[in-house]
Design an enzyme around this catalytic site. Structure first.
Site, PDB file in Angstrom:
ATOM      1  N   HIS A  50       5.890  12.349 -23.486  1.00 57.17           N
ATOM      2  CA  HIS A  50       6.574  11.395 -24.348  1.00 57.17           C
ATOM      3  C   HIS A  50       7.147  12.103 -25.573  1.00 57.17           C
ATOM      4  O   HIS A  50       6.877  13.281 -25.831  1.00 57.17           O
ATOM      5  CB  HIS A  50       5.613  10.290 -24.764  1.00 57.17           C
ATOM      6  CG  HIS A  50       5.247   9.372 -23.639  1.00 57.17           C
ATOM      7  ND1 HIS A  50       4.458   8.255 -23.814  1.00 57.17           N
ATOM      8  CD2 HIS A  50       5.566   9.401 -22.313  1.00 57.17           C
ATOM      9  CE1 HIS A  50       4.300   7.637 -22.654  1.00 57.17           C
ATOM     10  NE2 HIS A  50       4.951   8.319 -21.726  1.00 57.17           N
ATOM     11  N   GLU A  52       6.598  11.901 -28.750  1.00 55.34           N
ATOM     12  CA  GLU A  52       5.664  12.399 -29.761  1.00 55.34           C
ATOM     13  C   GLU A  52       5.103  13.759 -29.359  1.00 55.34           C
ATOM     14  O   GLU A  52       5.010  14.691 -30.183  1.00 55.34           O
ATOM     15  CB  GLU A  52       4.525  11.399 -29.956  1.00 55.34           C
ATOM     16  CG  GLU A  52       4.977  10.027 -30.438  1.00 55.34           C
ATOM     17  CD  GLU A  52       5.237   9.034 -29.304  1.00 55.34           C
ATOM     18  OE1 GLU A  52       4.979   7.837 -29.495  1.00 55.34           O
ATOM     19  OE2 GLU A  52       5.693   9.470 -28.220  1.00 55.34           O
ATOM     20  N   CYS A  84      -0.384   9.086 -26.492  1.00 55.21           N
ATOM     21  CA  CYS A  84       0.244   9.824 -27.585  1.00 55.21           C
ATOM     22  C   CYS A  84      -0.581   9.736 -28.863  1.00 55.21           C
ATOM     23  O   CYS A  84      -0.527  10.637 -29.709  1.00 55.21           O
ATOM     24  CB  CYS A  84       1.649   9.286 -27.830  1.00 55.21           C
ATOM     25  SG  CYS A  84       2.804   9.710 -26.510  1.00 55.21           S
ATOM     26  N   SER A 167      43.645  -4.167  -4.989  1.00 52.84           N
ATOM     27  CA  SER A 167      42.994  -3.962  -6.291  1.00 52.84           C
ATOM     28  C   SER A 167      42.983  -2.503  -6.730  1.00 52.84           C
ATOM     29  O   SER A 167      42.427  -2.195  -7.792  1.00 52.84           O
ATOM     30  CB  SER A 167      41.552  -4.484  -6.236  1.00 52.84           C
ATOM     31  OG  SER A 167      40.806  -3.808  -5.237  1.00 52.84           O
ATOM     32  N   THR A 195      32.321  -7.096  -0.481  1.00 55.50           N
ATOM     33  CA  THR A 195      32.801  -5.813  -1.007  1.00 55.50           C
ATOM     34  C   THR A 195      32.616  -4.707   0.025  1.00 55.50           C
ATOM     35  O   THR A 195      33.488  -3.860   0.212  1.00 55.50           O
ATOM     36  CB  THR A 195      32.049  -5.467  -2.304  1.00 55.50           C
ATOM     37  OG1 THR A 195      32.307  -6.472  -3.278  1.00 55.50           O
ATOM     38  CG2 THR A 195      32.470  -4.108  -2.845  1.00 55.50           C
ATOM     39  N   ASP A 199      35.986  -2.946   1.339  1.00 56.80           N
ATOM     40  CA  ASP A 199      36.258  -1.649   0.705  1.00 56.80           C
ATOM     41  C   ASP A 199      35.504  -0.481   1.321  1.00 56.80           C
ATOM     42  O   ASP A 199      35.852   0.675   1.058  1.00 56.80           O
ATOM     43  CB  ASP A 199      35.915  -1.715  -0.784  1.00 56.80           C
ATOM     44  CG  ASP A 199      36.749  -2.736  -1.546  1.00 56.80           C
ATOM     45  OD1 ASP A 199      37.801  -3.140  -1.025  1.00 56.80           O
ATOM     46  OD2 ASP A 199      36.332  -3.122  -2.654  1.00 56.80           O
ATOM     47  N   GLU A 302      28.237  -5.037  -9.569  1.00 56.53           N
ATOM     48  CA  GLU A 302      29.642  -4.794  -9.241  1.00 56.53           C
ATOM     49  C   GLU A 302      30.054  -5.720  -8.098  1.00 56.53           C
ATOM     50  O   GLU A 302      30.630  -5.299  -7.103  1.00 56.53           O
ATOM     51  CB  GLU A 302      29.866  -3.323  -8.886  1.00 56.53           C
ATOM     52  CG  GLU A 302      29.639  -2.376 -10.044  1.00 56.53           C
ATOM     53  CD  GLU A 302      30.272  -1.013  -9.840  1.00 56.53           C
ATOM     54  OE1 GLU A 302      31.205  -0.894  -9.027  1.00 56.53           O
ATOM     55  OE2 GLU A 302      29.824  -0.063 -10.497  1.00 56.53           O
TER      56      GLU A 302
END
Length: 379
Positions: A50, A52, A84, A167, A195, A199, A302
Site C-alpha cells: 500500500h 504508506e 499499514c 457510425s 453491437t 460491428d 458501451e
C-alpha cells in the site's frame, strides 16, 4: 510548503494508480520531517504494498517523528498485505494526516488504532479532494455492485449513427484514442448483442503503452473484462469476442437455457451467467450483483440505445461520458444514445449533474454524474 500542498502531492501520487490499483482504492502518501519531504509513495497495483509502506520504504532518512499525509485512512487488517498501521507504528511516525475515511468495514478503524498507540491523528483533511479520487471504490464497497460509466459518441444533433446505420466515424482520431484510456481505467466493458452482431468488435484496449504524468514509466494497458448482454445466446462462435476469449476474460449474460450453446461458449473459456426478469429479459440488477463478487468494481458501458436505456431505467449508471462531434446528420429514424419509450415530460427525465467539458481534437468530451437513485429506478 503548506500542509495543503503536501496532501495535494499525495493526491497526485494516488492518481498514478488509476486502473492498476482496482478493485482497491487509489491512495497516495507523503512523509514530511522538519519541513522536508523524505519519502512518498502510492498504491501501484492490487496485491502490492500500500501507499504508506511504499512511502516508508523510500524514505531518505529515519522517519521517526515525521508527519505522514495519506489520502485514505490507513488499513488495520490483514488482507492481501499486512496492516499499514503496523508499519506506521514500527517506524515511529508521530502524526498522521488523513483525507478520506475508509468505508470498507474490514479495513476501517485505522485512525483509532493509531490514536490508541499514541500517534496524533488529523482526519478529513482536504476530504472532498481526496474523496473525488475514489468514487468508484466508495460505490463498489457500499453498494456491492460495479460503478457504471455510460460512454457514447454522438453528433451535435444527438445522433450516434446516420439514417443508414453508418457510425464510422463520428468522432475524430483523438477522441477515439481517448476512449481506450477509459478502457484501461475501468475493470469491465459492457455491450449488447446488437453491437456484437453489427460491428463484430474486440472490445479491448488498443493503446500500445499507457502513459501518465509523474514518476511512472509507460506500461502495457490493463485489458477490461468483456461483458456481453445476450438474452438468447445469439453470439456467433466465430465472432471476434469468442475467438479471443482465451486472451481476454469474457462474460456472456443470457436468459434462456441453451445447454449446447452454453457448453460451447464455456469450452472457449467464456463465463456464462443466466439471469432473467419476469419479462424474459436480462435482469440487470441481478447481473450487477453477480459481477461485484467477481471483483469487477467498475464497468464502461458501451451499449447501444436499448441497453443504455435499460441500465438508466434500472438506476445502475453513475457517470456519463459524451463525446460530441462537430457534425450534423439529421434523420428522424437515426439512432440516438438512449432509446426505449422515453420519458413523457422533461421533468420526468434524468437530470445529470456536475458537467465538465474537455476539448479533444475537434471534438468535445462532456462528463456528467448521474444522481442516484432517480425516481424511475426499478433496481
Amino acid at each position: 510548503m503548506p500542509e495543503e500542498q503536501y496532501m495535494r502531492r499525495a493526491i497526485r501520487l494516488a492518481g498514478l494508480g488509476l486502473g492498476w490499483a482496482s478493485p482497491n482504492p487509489m491512495v497516495g502518501a507523503v512523509i514530511v520531517k522538519d519541513g522536508r519531504i523524505i519519502g512518498e509513495g502510492w498504491h501501484r497495483r492490487c496485491g502490492g504494498p500500500h501507499a504508506e509502506r511504499n512511502a516508508l520504504a523510500c524514505c531518505t532518512e529515519d522517519p521517526a517523528g515525521a508527519v505522514m499525509y495519506v489520502t485514505l485512512e490507513p488499513c488495520c487488517h490483514q488482507g492481501r498485505t499486512p496492516p499499514c498501521t503496523d508499519a506506521i507504528l514500527e517506524n515511529g511516525i508521530a502524526h498522521v494526516v488523513i483525507g478520506s475515511q475508509d468505508p470498507n468495514p474490514k479495513a476501517a478503524g485505522g485512525a483509532e488504532v493509531l490514536r490508541r498507540n499514541g500517534i496524533t491523528v488529523t482526519e478529513q483533511f482536504l476530504q472532498n479532494e481526496c474523496d473525488a479520487l475514489n468514487e468508484v471504490f466508495f460505490h463498489y464497497i457500499t453498494a456491492g455492485r460495479p460503478y457504471v460509466a455510460m460512454k457514447y459518441a454522438m453528433t451535435a444533433d444527438g445522433k450516434t449513427a446516420s439514417c443508414t446505420g453508418a457510425s464510422k466515424w463520428i468522432t475524430g482520431p483523438d477522441a477515439r484514442a481517448h476512449v481506450h484510456t477509459l478502457r484501461h481505467r475501468y475493470t469491465g466493458i459492457m455491450a449488447g448483442i446488437g453491437t456484437v452482431l453489427s460491428d463484430d468488435p474486440l472490445l479491448n484496449c488498443r493503446i500500445s503503452e499507457y502513459r501518465q504524468e509523474g514518476p511512472c514509466p509507460a506500461a502495457k494497458p490493463r485489458q477490461p473484462v468483456r461483458i456481453i448482454c445476450d438474452s438468447h445466446l445469439r453470439i456467433p462462435l466465430d465472432s471476434r469476442i469468442c475467438r479471443t476469449a482465451g486472451q481476454y476474460r469474457t462474460i456472456v449474460a443470457h436468459t434462456r437455457k441453451a445447454p449446447q450453446k452454453q457448453a460451447a461458449l464455456e469450452a472457449m473459456g467464456i463465463t456464462v451467467l443466466e439471469t432473467a426478469d419476469a419479462e424474459g429479459r436480462i435482469h440487470l440488477p441481478s447481473l450487477m450483483d453477480a459481477l461485484g463478487p467477481m471483483e469487477i468494481d467498475s464497468i464502461l458501458l458501451e451499449g447501444g440505445g436499448t441497453l443504455n436505456e435499460a441500465m438508466l431505467q434500472a438506476g445502475l449508471v453513475q457517470k456519463v461520458y459524451t463525446y460530441m462531434a462537430p457534425l450534423l446528420l439529421g434523420g428522424k429514424d437515426a439512432k440516438t444514445p438512449v432509446e426505449g419509450l422515453g420519458f413523457p415530460a422533461p421533468g420526468d427525465g434524468i437530470r445529470l449533474t456536475s458537467p465538465a467539458v474537455t476539448p479533444i481534437g475537434d471534438d468535445l468530451l462532456i462528463e456528467f454524474n448521474v444522481p442516484s437513485p432517480h425516481p424511475e429506478s426499478r433496481a
